[in-house]
Design a protein around this motif. Structure first.
Motif, PDB file in Angstrom:
ATOM      1  N   VAL A 153      73.915  36.106  46.183  1.00 36.75           N
ATOM      2  CA  VAL A 153      75.017  36.237  47.129  1.00 36.75           C
ATOM      3  C   VAL A 153      75.114  35.006  48.023  1.00 36.75           C
ATOM      4  CG1 VAL A 153      73.597  37.469  48.819  1.00 36.75           C
ATOM      5  CG2 VAL A 153      76.071  37.783  48.820  1.00 36.75           C
ATOM      6  N   VAL A 156      77.333  32.486  46.279  1.00 32.33           N
ATOM      7  CA  VAL A 156      78.758  32.817  46.303  1.00 32.33           C
ATOM      8  C   VAL A 156      79.360  32.528  47.676  1.00 32.33           C
ATOM      9  CG1 VAL A 156      80.434  34.671  46.000  1.00 32.33           C
ATOM     10  CG2 VAL A 156      78.441  34.537  44.495  1.00 32.33           C
ATOM     11  N   VAL A 157      78.667  32.902  48.748  1.00 31.91           N
ATOM     12  CA  VAL A 157      79.192  32.688  50.103  1.00 31.91           C
ATOM     13  C   VAL A 157      79.304  31.197  50.404  1.00 31.91           C
ATOM     14  CG1 VAL A 157      78.703  33.028  52.543  1.00 31.91           C
ATOM     15  CG2 VAL A 157      78.357  34.915  50.943  1.00 31.91           C
ATOM     16  N   LEU A 160      82.221  29.643  48.550  1.00 34.45           N
ATOM     17  CA  LEU A 160      83.521  29.930  49.158  1.00 34.45           C
ATOM     18  C   LEU A 160      83.782  29.008  50.348  1.00 34.45           C
ATOM     19  CD1 LEU A 160      86.072  31.616  49.469  1.00 34.45           C
ATOM     20  CD2 LEU A 160      84.734  33.300  50.745  1.00 34.45           C
ATOM     21  N   CYS A 209      86.383  32.702  44.072  1.00 33.72           N
ATOM     22  CA  CYS A 209      85.214  32.981  44.920  1.00 33.72           C
ATOM     23  C   CYS A 209      85.417  34.251  45.731  1.00 33.72           C
ATOM     24  CB  CYS A 209      84.941  31.791  45.842  1.00 33.72           C
ATOM     25  SG  CYS A 209      84.236  30.348  45.025  1.00 33.72           S
ATOM     26  N   THR A 212      84.850  37.157  43.344  1.00 33.65           N
ATOM     27  CA  THR A 212      83.426  37.351  43.071  1.00 33.65           C
ATOM     28  C   THR A 212      82.726  37.986  44.260  1.00 33.65           C
ATOM     29  OG1 THR A 212      83.490  35.358  41.686  1.00 33.65           O
ATOM     30  CG2 THR A 212      81.323  36.211  42.284  1.00 33.65           C
ATOM     31  N   LEU A 213      83.068  37.548  45.478  1.00 36.56           N
ATOM     32  CA  LEU A 213      82.466  38.140  46.669  1.00 36.56           C
ATOM     33  C   LEU A 213      82.851  39.612  46.797  1.00 36.56           C
ATOM     34  CD1 LEU A 213      80.736  37.556  49.159  1.00 36.56           C
ATOM     35  CD2 LEU A 213      82.833  36.933  50.377  1.00 36.56           C
ATOM     36  N   ILE A 216      80.626  41.621  44.528  1.00 38.11           N
ATOM     37  CA  ILE A 216      79.291  41.830  45.094  1.00 38.11           C
ATOM     38  C   ILE A 216      79.307  42.987  46.088  1.00 38.11           C
ATOM     39  CG2 ILE A 216      77.523  40.802  46.572  1.00 38.11           C
ATOM     40  CD1 ILE A 216      78.121  38.128  45.285  1.00 38.11           C
TER      41      ILE A 216
END
Length: 412
Positions: A153, A156-157, A160, A209, A212-213, A216
């Protein structure tokens, strides 16, 4: 003697009876052949029927080819192994589409000379396509597994936030005449090298992004597994946002006074929107350097790359190589190597991505290749061992499907 004569007469009569059918056999065979020819002539298809049979055969062949190619591309989309046949097919398809789009459709950079402008456009849209598609295998993998296990995670963050900075940088360099003029004044009249495909890629990356977030967050609902960013990532994001806001306020406060009496210091000289955008590009570069580290550590802790799509890395590597190549060739064509210094985000983004991609390749193909458990992803039914490609009268022509051949070889 009389008995012998009777016996001889009987033998001669028997011989004559035995020879008689043989003497008439050619006539009977000829009659049989005439009958067969007559039947063949009566059952011989007309020209219209032959044309229909050829059409059916061609249609069957095309249908079989489509099924094989569909299976190939389906396996390519959900491939978790990264085998060479899929790599060649994927890279070849993306390159073909990028070349067609770059050469025939995309706008060309008029600052480039000669026919190289077409080469640059092909390189640009091929790497843009590769980088853009690289997000989708992970998204599709998450959806079919109904889990984001194996995906960091933190990665991903940070991804972004980094692409938000990169999108603002590219959009301002491409659309803002004020920024373009400031760049030319600082770099001896040379234009910046940000292309339309750079802008398209950045905003597309932001969208993926976000998706994807959301995955999650959605797949972690009702589960005990921790899916929150680490404290370090929280601290990093808050710090970067604070710096950006503070810098923007200083630029607004000193706008129009740079170079004027009382604002001639070195610090005051860099309080421009152009330098603010450069700061965003360096933030993107910093995030690119750090965002992969959590994923590398996660793979190490799990001793596996399962859940982390290898195609994300393969296409990222392809995009990084082509992006760096385009930037270097553009500078060579324009005889302006300031383009690398003037666009550090693009050069650094491609170079750093290549370095970390090599690390992921080593983890996937060497360190943890034996720990990768291939989870079957639900998809279309497996093709039958034989596929029909046409008919010939009452006979059906069959070919063995490629999946059956592979399964047989694997069994052997």
């Amino acid at each position: 003697m009389a008995g012998n004569e009777d016996l001889s007469a009987s033998l001669l009569h028997y011989s004559a009876a035995a020879v008689s059918p043989t003497e008439h056999q050619p006539q009977q065979q000829s009659s049989r052949d005439d009958t067969i020819m007559t039947m063949s002539s009566s059952t011989k298809p007309s020209s219209d029927e032959g044309s229909s049979s050829s059409s059916m055969r061609l249609g069957g062949q095309l249908s079989c080819f489509w099924k094989i190619m569909y299976g190939r591309f389906y396996n390519l989309i959900y491939d978790e192994e990264g085998a060479w046949p899929e790599i060649v097919l994927g890279f070849g398809t993306i390159s073909l589409v990028g070349v067609i789009f770059g050469a025939l459709i995309a706008p060309k950079d008029e600052d480039l000379t000669g026919s190289y402008k077409y080469v640059s456009a092909c390189l640009g849209y091929t790497y843009t396509l590769a980088w853009s598609i690289s997000f989708y295998p992970q998204v599709l993998n998450n959806y079919h597994r109904q889990s984001t296990e194996g995906l960091s995670v933190d990665f991903v963050v940070l991804n972004l936030v980094g692409f938000c900075c990169y999108g603002a940088f590219n959009a301002a360099f491409y659309y803002s005449e004020t920024v373009q003029k400031a760049y030319e004044d600082r770099h001896d009249g040379h234009s910046n090298l940000v292309q339309s495909n750079d802008v398209a890629f950045a905003f597309h990356a932001i969208f993926i992004c976000v998706v994807t977030l959301f995955q999650i967050i959605y797949y972690s609902l009702g589960r005990q597994r921790n899916q929150n960013p680490s404290p370090f990532v929280h601290f990093m994001i808050v710090s970067l946002l604070t710096v950006c806001v503070f810098y923007a306020l200083l630029v607004v406060a000193t706008e129009g006074t740079v170079g004027e009496p009382g604002c001639e210091s070195l610090i005051c000289t860099f309080l421009t929107w152009l330098d603010f955008l450069y700061m965003l590009s360096f933030i993107k570069l910093l995030i690119t350097i750090t965002k992969y580290i959590p994923q590398v550590v996660l793979n190490y802790n799990r001793q596996s790359t399962e859940g982390w799509s290898i195609w994300n890395i393969l296409l990222d590597f392809m995009g990084g190589v082509l992006s760096t190549l385009q930037l270097i060739l553009d500078c060579w064509n324009m005889d302006d190597w300031e383009g690398i210094v003037g666009d550090p985000a693009k050069f650094g983004l491609g170079f750093v991505s290549i370095i970390f991609d090599i690390i992921f390749f080593y983890q996937h193909y060497k360190l943890y290749s034996r720990n990768l458990t291939m989870e079957r992803i639900p998809g279309p039914p497996a093709p039958s061992r034989y596929a029909s490609i046409g008919t010939d009268d009452d006979d059906v022509i069959m070919i063995q499907s490629e999946s059956a051949i592979n399964s047989d070889s694997a069994t052997d």
